[in-house]
Design an enzyme around this catalytic site. Structure first.
Site, PDB file in Angstrom:
ATOM      1  N   GLU A 124      35.520  30.573  40.692  1.00 50.51           N
ATOM      2  CA  GLU A 124      35.113  31.934  40.324  1.00 50.51           C
ATOM      3  C   GLU A 124      33.636  31.991  39.920  1.00 50.51           C
ATOM      4  O   GLU A 124      33.201  32.931  39.256  1.00 50.51           O
ATOM      5  CB  GLU A 124      35.991  32.492  39.195  1.00 50.51           C
ATOM      6  N   HIS A 147      37.790  33.476  31.815  1.00 50.47           N
ATOM      7  CA  HIS A 147      38.821  33.995  32.728  1.00 50.47           C
ATOM      8  C   HIS A 147      40.109  33.224  32.480  1.00 50.47           C
ATOM      9  O   HIS A 147      40.093  31.988  32.422  1.00 50.47           O
ATOM     10  CB  HIS A 147      38.379  33.819  34.181  1.00 50.47           C
ATOM     11  N   HIS A 149      44.822  33.567  32.731  1.00 53.53           N
ATOM     12  CA  HIS A 149      45.983  34.214  33.362  1.00 53.53           C
ATOM     13  C   HIS A 149      47.027  34.560  32.301  1.00 53.53           C
ATOM     14  O   HIS A 149      48.061  33.884  32.211  1.00 53.53           O
ATOM     15  CB  HIS A 149      46.608  33.272  34.406  1.00 53.53           C
ATOM     16  N   HIS A 219      46.696  39.197  38.582  1.00 55.28           N
ATOM     17  CA  HIS A 219      45.998  37.910  38.543  1.00 55.28           C
ATOM     18  C   HIS A 219      45.665  37.466  37.111  1.00 55.28           C
ATOM     19  O   HIS A 219      46.071  36.386  36.699  1.00 55.28           O
ATOM     20  CB  HIS A 219      44.727  37.989  39.404  1.00 55.28           C
TER      21      HIS A 219
HETATM   22  O1  2HA Z   1      40.348  28.512  38.218  1.00 51.54           O
HETATM   23  O2  2HA Z   1      41.921  30.974  37.883  1.00 51.54           O
HETATM   24  O3  2HA Z   1      41.026  32.600  39.729  1.00 51.54           O
HETATM   25  C1  2HA Z   1      41.371  28.986  39.016  1.00 51.54           C
HETATM   26  C2  2HA Z   1      41.481  30.450  38.889  1.00 51.54           C
HETATM   27  C3  2HA Z   1      41.037  31.240  40.030  1.00 51.54           C
HETATM   28 ZN    ZN Z   2      42.365  33.080  38.108  1.00 54.06          ZN
END
Ligand code: 2HA
Ligand code: ZN
Length: 275
Positions: A124, A147, A149, A219
């Protein structure tokens, strides 16, 4: 070269990134290699350190687009394919430093550990660099991009009626008063796009003009902060609200939520709290 040979400030950021890796893993938000983190460390890069590091740089790798305002900037970034749970224990082998070239259209890599570098930046990277460039141009205090999840926030975006900023934020603000206080601008919502692409980077960037935290449909989430913990707190607060929503639903009833009036009252409180 080992982590200990950087200066105190940079070592601290490396440790903070590792600590955040632990939180993300403990939260259950970091399956396999999920998530990525970057920190703009330019302000800690002394001439002395730069001179010591430059001879250890890899050859230049191209970027899909140029970031002229980041020319010469150094960043800490997590490695592609690396696990948050491993990052927590061993930042040297799961994250690295990069320097954007003087032309802004490529980067060189630096190891945090051994001289032989066996790691590349997160997939990313385009989104991280686009956000950092925007923050630098704005003269913003935020230096970190996270970032992850978060199950709760991803689940919310599996429900079509919440896939717009108005409905999404009304729901999240209504589940707990702290959410408005901590995230008064709400979350930006980005409809599903291919991860890792320049398109998702460009679309995400536009959202940061209005929000400090963005939810990517089906995502995960991106957030900015002065340090990684501030970025984490934004995501964590939103995730808490989403969790309350699902816990009520699992218990068999529809959560009542806070009224528009009460949410507006909290917005005023937030302005004082964050001032
Ligand atoms: O690092 O989260 O979006 C892997 C991810 C891709
Ligand atoms: Zn991701």
């Amino acid at each position: 070269m080992s982590v200990n040979t950087f200066n105190k400030e940079i070592n601290r950021r490396i440790s903070e990134v590792a600590e955040l890796g632990k939180y993300l893993w403990q939260k259950g938000w970091a399956e396999r290699n999920a998530g990525n983190i970057s920190v703009n460390i330019q302000e800690y890069m002394t001439d002395e350190l730069r001179e010591k590091l430059l001879p250890t740089a890899t050859s230049v790798l191209p970027l899909d687009r140029a970031y002229p305002s980041l020319a010469g900037f150094f960043f800490l970034v997590t490695g592609t394919g690396k696990r948050m749970r491993d990052l927590a224990l061993d930042p040297e082998h799961n994250s690295l430093m990069i320097r954007v070239t003087d032309a802004g259209d490529g980067y060189q890599m630096f190891s945090l550990g051994e001289l032989v570098l066996n790691i590349h930046p997160t997939s990313e990277l385009p989104t991280h660099l686009a956000i950092h460039e925007y923050l630098v141009l704005k003269g913003a205090k935020e230096k970190t991009v996270v970032h992850t999840h978060p199950n709760e926030l991803i689940s919310i975006t599996q429900i079509r009626k919440f896939c717009n900023e108005e409905a999404l934020n009304h729901l999240l603000w209504g589940m707990h008063p702290e959410t408005m206080v901590i995230v008064p601008d709400g979350a930006g919502f980005l409809p599903y796009m291919l991860p890792g692409s320049q398109d998702i980077a460009d679309a995400t960037l536009k959202k940061f003009a209005f929000h400090k935290v963005i939810i990517w449909e089906k995502h995960g989430s991106f957030a900015i902060g002065r340090d990684v913990f501030e970025a984490f707190d934004l995501i964590d607060t939103l995730a808490k609200s989403a969790q309350i929503y699902f816990q009520c639903k699992s218990a068999g009833f529809e959560p009542e939520g806070l009224s528009q009036e009460k949410i507006a009252e909290l917005k005023e409180l937030s302005a004082k709290f964050l001032a």
